[in-house]
Write a protein that holds these residues in place. Structure first.
Motif, PDB file in Angstrom:
ATOM      1  N   ALA A   1      19.303  -0.570   2.441  1.00 54.10           N
ATOM      2  CA  ALA A   1      18.090   0.219   2.191  1.00 54.10           C
ATOM      3  C   ALA A   1      18.214   1.021   0.904  1.00 54.10           C
ATOM      4  O   ALA A   1      17.271   1.092   0.107  1.00 54.10           O
ATOM      5  CB  ALA A   1      17.807   1.139   3.375  1.00 54.10           C
ATOM      6  N   TYR A   2      19.384   1.624   0.677  1.00 50.87           N
ATOM      7  CA  TYR A   2      19.569   2.428  -0.530  1.00 50.87           C
ATOM      8  C   TYR A   2      19.737   1.551  -1.769  1.00 50.87           C
ATOM      9  O   TYR A   2      19.150   1.830  -2.826  1.00 50.87           O
ATOM     10  CB  TYR A   2      20.770   3.364  -0.361  1.00 50.87           C
TER      11      TYR A   2
ATOM     12  N   VAL B   1      13.888   3.303   0.021  1.00 50.05           N
ATOM     13  CA  VAL B   1      13.695   4.681   0.471  1.00 50.05           C
ATOM     14  C   VAL B   1      13.414   5.581  -0.729  1.00 50.05           C
ATOM     15  O   VAL B   1      13.867   5.299  -1.847  1.00 50.05           O
ATOM     16  CB  VAL B   1      14.940   5.192   1.232  1.00 50.05           C
ATOM     17  N   PRO B   2      12.697   6.687  -0.537  1.00 49.48           N
ATOM     18  CA  PRO B   2      12.506   7.644  -1.625  1.00 49.48           C
ATOM     19  C   PRO B   2      13.847   8.212  -2.086  1.00 49.48           C
ATOM     20  O   PRO B   2      14.788   8.318  -1.286  1.00 49.48           O
ATOM     21  CB  PRO B   2      11.630   8.729  -0.996  1.00 49.48           C
TER      22      PRO B   2
ATOM     23  N   PRO C   1       0.805  -1.224   0.000  1.00 50.14           N
ATOM     24  CA  PRO C   1       0.000   0.000   0.000  1.00 50.14           C
ATOM     25  C   PRO C   1       0.838   1.275   0.000  1.00 50.14           C
ATOM     26  O   PRO C   1       0.306   2.365  -0.190  1.00 50.14           O
ATOM     27  CB  PRO C   1      -0.813  -0.110   1.290  1.00 50.14           C
ATOM     28  N   THR C   2       2.140   1.154   0.221  1.00 50.36           N
ATOM     29  CA  THR C   2       3.028   2.322   0.180  1.00 50.36           C
ATOM     30  C   THR C   2       4.068   2.116  -0.911  1.00 50.36           C
ATOM     31  O   THR C   2       4.495   0.986  -1.184  1.00 50.36           O
ATOM     32  CB  THR C   2       3.742   2.541   1.530  1.00 50.36           C
ATOM     33  N   GLU C   3       4.504   3.218  -1.513  1.00 50.27           N
ATOM     34  CA  GLU C   3       5.485   3.108  -2.591  1.00 50.27           C
ATOM     35  C   GLU C   3       6.835   2.651  -2.069  1.00 50.27           C
ATOM     36  O   GLU C   3       7.531   1.851  -2.696  1.00 50.27           O
ATOM     37  CB  GLU C   3       5.611   4.447  -3.321  1.00 50.27           C
ATOM     38  N   PHE C   4       7.214   3.186  -0.919  1.00 55.04           N
ATOM     39  CA  PHE C   4       8.494   2.843  -0.301  1.00 55.04           C
ATOM     40  C   PHE C   4       8.244   2.338   1.112  1.00 55.04           C
ATOM     41  O   PHE C   4       7.254   2.705   1.754  1.00 55.04           O
ATOM     42  CB  PHE C   4       9.421   4.060  -0.258  1.00 55.04           C
ATOM     43  N   GLY C   5       9.175   1.530   1.604  1.00 53.56           N
ATOM     44  CA  GLY C   5       9.000   1.014   2.954  1.00 53.56           C
ATOM     45  C   GLY C   5       9.370   2.006   4.026  1.00 53.56           C
ATOM     46  O   GLY C   5       8.690   2.123   5.046  1.00 53.56           O
TER      47      GLY C   5
ATOM     48  N   GLN D   1      19.514  13.173   0.465  1.00 51.12           N
ATOM     49  CA  GLN D   1      19.733  14.473   1.087  1.00 51.12           C
ATOM     50  C   GLN D   1      18.678  14.737   2.175  1.00 51.12           C
ATOM     51  O   GLN D   1      18.354  15.871   2.482  1.00 51.12           O
ATOM     52  CB  GLN D   1      19.685  15.592   0.042  1.00 51.12           C
ATOM     53  N   GLY D   2      18.160  13.662   2.743  1.00 51.73           N
ATOM     54  CA  GLY D   2      17.078  13.785   3.708  1.00 51.73           C
ATOM     55  C   GLY D   2      17.542  14.176   5.091  1.00 51.73           C
ATOM     56  O   GLY D   2      18.666  13.893   5.511  1.00 51.73           O
TER      57      GLY D   2
END
Length: 443
Positions: free
Chosen positions: A262-263, A268-269, A209-213, A274-275
């Protein structure tokens, strides 16, 4: 410190200028026989809360003490730099400085130990974090700690749907190299974190249901290094073993692998490279992610139906995976060179009471007093969690002999940030971190 939730007050410099012109450290007193002390506060929620407590004091106990408190804002980004200039010249301009546990090594030489102030109301960990060589140099104020924040509706649905567990196991085996089953977030390791993030990433699970975890704070800042430290500590690592740097450990390598996994797997988006605090908040508010680690201060906004309609009422808290969470404390310190120490001690003694800390909390502060936080939990449940969790899960990084913890975070960010996002090898990043930490330890 600054927890990343807190924004700069636009009028900070103007107010500071007004305060400096209105009163200087050389004032002998007022017409009514009272003394005015100058107290530096941080623009933002902390400064607003402190101004409210100072007003209450000035109108009440301050009249009995014959002390009036003038709060001074130096600009959120510049407070410590401007204080450093004042300290270096042994200035008496300010009577009370704004300080923090992560910069205390730098400030302690210019602060008077708070031997005359009762600190019994405060969390023991807060007092310990502001202690050097058995002397307490700061009256604890705001507590800042990290939490795992996750979409309870989505994670609960996964836990209840055993038919989805085979898919979860397939994805976890692909991403973290081990076939895992879903777990209660309170029991997660960092591999469980990445496995769950992978399950909620659409490129790996089209039914997600989400694009990224998840989202990670990948920008090179000292405060993002505090996030990575949780992975290090939760994997069994640390900065120092005695006076020796130990960032060449298996635990440090594992912590870097967690980020790179993760990357590399696009859990991740893209903006996570740069988050920081704001990007984490935005990713959760938009409904793009299912889980993240974030500063406790971010929870209230995410649970507000007006500000965050997609997450309000759906977000739950758990300790960060590995059950080790960075914690630090903002504080008020007494200027060693103040000409009004007696008056400043009266203000600090008042500030150290549970009543004053209750007022601080009601005005928006996050005091390091468990009883006060518990009373405020009805308005913001994360405060109730903090009351119990600081001593249970919080850790404070080791102190150097002369360098500050803040310098340690700067060194980690500089050495590791390229490695976090996969732009540098883990070996190269950790070698740079080990050298930088060794240099700080040798000072």
């Amino acid at each position: 410190m600054n927890t990343p939730r807190k924004r700069v007050a636009i009028a900070a410099l103007a107010v500071a200028a007004l305060g400096l012109s209105a009163c200087s450290g050389g004032d002998s007193g007022n017409a009514d026989g009272s003394e005015t002390i100058m107290a530096v506060v941080w623009p933002g929620p902390e400064g607003d809360a402190m101004e409210a407590v100072a007003k209450e004091y000035n109108e009440g106990q301050g009249k009995k003490d014959k002390v009036q408190v003038k709060t001074v804002l130096l600009g959120r980004e510049d407070t410590f730099n401007k204080e450093a200039t004042e300290m270096a010249t042994k200035s008496s301009e300010f009577d009370v400085y704004w300080t923090a546990s992560y910069i205390l090594e730098q400030h302690a030489a210019y602060l008077e130990p708070l031997n005359d102030v009762n600190l019994d109301a405060f969390m023991p960990k807060a007092v310990d974090a502001l202690t050097i060589d058995d002397n307490v140099y700061g009256l604890p104020l705001d507590v800042s700690m990290h939490y795992l924040m996750y979409r309870e509706d989505l994670v609960s649905a996964l836990l209840d749907d055993e038919s989805a567990w085979d898919t979860f196991g397939d994805i976890s085996e692909k991403v973290v190299g081990e076939r895992l089953e879903p777990k209660d977030p309170n029991e997660w390791t960092w591999d469980d974190y990445n496995a769950t993030a992978a399950y909620f990433t659409q490129t790996l699970n089209p039914d997600s249901p989400t694009e990224f975890g998840t989202a990670l704070a990948g920008k090179n800042t000292p405060f993002n290094a505090m996030f990575w430290d949780n992975v290090l500590w939760g994997s069994g690592g640390q900065w120092l073993d005695g006076s020796d740097a130990v960032l060449d450990s298996h635990a440090a390598e594992k912590a870097m692998e967690i980020y790179q996994t993760a990357y590399d797997n696009k859990l991740v988006p893209p903006g996570s490279v740069q988050g920081d605090f704001n990007e984490l908040q935005a990713s959760m508010q938009s409904g793009s992610i299912a889980l993240m680690q974030q500063w406790a201060a971010g929870y209230e906004t995410l649970n507000d139906p007006e500000q965050s309609p997609k997450t309000a009422g759906k977000l739950a808290l758990a300790p960060v995976p590995g059950q080790k969470a960075h914690v630090h404390f903002l504080a008020a310190g007494l200027n060693k060179f103040s000409e009004k120490k007696d008056a400043a001690n009266k203000w600090l003694s008042y500030l150290g009471t549970e009543g004053a800390q209750q007022s601080y909390a009601e005005a928006g502060g996050i005091p390091s007093v468990a009883d006060v936080l518990t009373k405020q939990a009805e308005n913001n449940q994360v405060l109730g969690h903090l009351a119990e969790d600081v001593d249970k899960y919080g850790y404070v990084e080791e102190r150097f002999n002369k360098a500050t913890q803040y310098q340690g975070f700067v060194a980690l960010g500089n050495a590791l940030s390229a490695g976090w996002v996969g732009n540098e090898s883990i070996d190269a990043a950790l070698k740079a971190a080990q050298e930088a930490m060794s240099e700080l330890a040798e000072k």
